[in-house]
Design a protein around this motif. Structure first.
Motif, mmCIF file in Angstrom:
data_model
loop_
_atom_site.group_PDB
_atom_site.id
_atom_site.type_symbol
_atom_site.label_atom_id
_atom_site.label_comp_id
_atom_site.label_asym_id
_atom_site.label_seq_id
_atom_site.Cartn_x
_atom_site.Cartn_y
_atom_site.Cartn_z
ATOM 1 N N UNK A 66 45.986 50.017 54.201
ATOM 2 C CA UNK A 66 45.496 51.126 55.018
ATOM 3 C C UNK A 66 44.264 51.788 54.407
ATOM 4 N N UNK A 67 44.267 51.970 53.087
ATOM 5 C CA UNK A 67 43.142 52.629 52.432
ATOM 6 C C UNK A 67 41.849 51.837 52.609
ATOM 7 N N UNK A 68 41.951 50.521 52.491
ATOM 8 C CA UNK A 68 40.768 49.661 52.592
ATOM 9 C C UNK A 68 40.517 49.139 54.007
ATOM 10 N N UNK A 69 41.384 49.509 54.946
ATOM 11 C CA UNK A 69 41.210 49.046 56.313
ATOM 12 C C UNK A 69 41.316 47.537 56.435
ATOM 13 N N UNK A 70 42.174 46.937 55.608
ATOM 14 C CA UNK A 70 42.327 45.480 55.614
ATOM 15 C C UNK A 70 43.292 45.029 56.701
ATOM 16 N N UNK A 71 43.102 43.792 57.135
ATOM 17 C CA UNK A 71 44.048 43.174 58.057
ATOM 18 C C UNK A 71 45.359 42.911 57.311
ATOM 19 N N UNK A 103 44.203 56.735 44.426
ATOM 20 C CA UNK A 103 42.823 56.365 44.121
ATOM 21 C C UNK A 103 42.228 55.400 45.141
ATOM 22 N N UNK A 104 43.056 54.618 45.800
ATOM 23 C CA UNK A 104 42.553 53.607 46.738
ATOM 24 C C UNK A 104 41.683 54.192 47.855
ATOM 25 N N UNK A 105 42.069 55.306 48.496
ATOM 26 C CA UNK A 105 41.210 55.852 49.556
ATOM 27 C C UNK A 105 39.841 56.290 49.034
ATOM 28 N N UNK A 106 39.810 56.879 47.839
ATOM 29 C CA UNK A 106 38.540 57.312 47.259
ATOM 30 C C UNK A 106 37.667 56.112 46.933
ATOM 31 N N UNK A 107 38.270 55.098 46.319
ATOM 32 C CA UNK A 107 37.530 53.885 45.963
ATOM 33 C C UNK A 107 36.982 53.204 47.210
ATOM 34 N N UNK A 108 37.802 53.120 48.235
ATOM 35 C CA UNK A 108 37.359 52.492 49.481
ATOM 36 C C UNK A 108 36.196 53.266 50.100
ATOM 37 N N UNK A 109 36.281 54.590 50.066
ATOM 38 C CA UNK A 109 35.205 55.419 50.620
ATOM 39 C C UNK A 109 33.901 55.254 49.844
ATOM 40 N N UNK A 112 33.889 50.742 46.577
ATOM 41 C CA UNK A 112 34.310 50.059 45.345
ATOM 42 C C UNK A 112 35.441 49.121 45.746
ATOM 43 N N UNK A 113 35.260 47.838 45.507
ATOM 44 C CA UNK A 113 36.239 46.847 45.958
ATOM 45 C C UNK A 113 37.597 47.044 45.298
ATOM 46 N N UNK A 114 38.623 46.503 45.929
ATOM 47 C CA UNK A 114 39.970 46.568 45.352
ATOM 48 C C UNK A 114 39.997 45.834 44.020
ATOM 49 N N UNK A 177 29.847 47.539 41.413
ATOM 50 C CA UNK A 177 29.396 46.326 40.735
ATOM 51 C C UNK A 177 28.948 46.534 39.305
ATOM 52 N N UNK A 178 27.872 45.833 38.956
ATOM 53 C CA UNK A 178 27.358 45.879 37.583
ATOM 54 C C UNK A 178 26.814 47.253 37.217
#
Length: 202
Positions: A66-71, A103-109, A112-114, A177-178
């Motif tokens: 849900x946080x990352x909006x993934x299928x 942390x997942x919702x913040x990272x997704x926003x 920042x990849x899972x 990323x880097x």
């Protein structure tokens, strides 16, 4: 669902009652009904491998989806990444399940990849930091990028001078990323006062 639960119960050695509760939680997390049993099977397998219960596994997988909006079809990928974090860091599947939702919702926003979020948590916990504290700290750090307070922006511009990140604005681009690794290398040379200016009260 009834037939699917019975088959899964035999296959996984779980009671239909436990699996029914997991299915209910999956549907409550807005997973498509047609994919709910698939997510439940992945969760049940992850629970066995992670020495935890299906409800805990369902919580971790659905929170990340849900946080990352993934299928829902990415449930197995989420499970694999979670186990990679457990293997590389000093945490358990259960500890990760209890805290990753913060942390997942913040990272997704922040885009920042899972995978990168997991790598950060593995690295932090490997230093002896408890999972809950690692998640709280990472979430706060990513939030500081998102807010980009004027004081932090000014401190960063001063720190970045003469580095390969000179001219890169303080914000989400530094968390990706880097750039994130380069950012941390720059921060190694910062004074406590500069760190406080960049990260606020963290």
């Amino acid at each position: 669902y009834e037939q699917g639960l019975k088959k899964l119960s035999v296959k996984m050695g779980e009671s239909t009652e436990t699996l029914s509760k997991g299915l209910y939680d999956i549907l409550s997390a807005s997973i498509a009904p047609s994919q709910a049993l698939e997510v439940l099977e992945v969760s049940a397998k992850a629970a066995k491998a992670g020495f935890t219960d299906t409800a805990t596994s369902v919580d971790l997988i659905t929170s990340v989806l849900n946080a990352y909006g993934m299928e829902a079809s990415r449930a197995a990928d989420v499970s694999d990444i979670a186990f990679a974090v457990v293997a590389s860091g000093k945490t358990t599947f259960e500890e990760l399940a209890q805290s990753i939702g913060r942390v997942a919702p913040t990272a997704a926003a922040m885009d920042v990849s899972l995978e990168q979020t997991g790598a950060m948590l593995a690295t932090i916990t490997r230093q002896g930091i408890k999972t809950e504290e690692a998640v709280t700290s990472l979430n706060a750090m990513l939030s500081s990028f998102m807010k980009a307070q004027p004081k932090a922006v000014a401190a960063w511009e001063e720190l970045a001078k003469g580095t390969e990140l000179e001219g890169v604005a303080y914000g989400r681009t530094l968390a990706q990323g880097e750039n994130f690794v380069k950012f941390l290398n720059v921060m190694r040379g910062a004074t406590d006062q500069q760190k406080t200016a960049v990260f606020g009260n963290i």
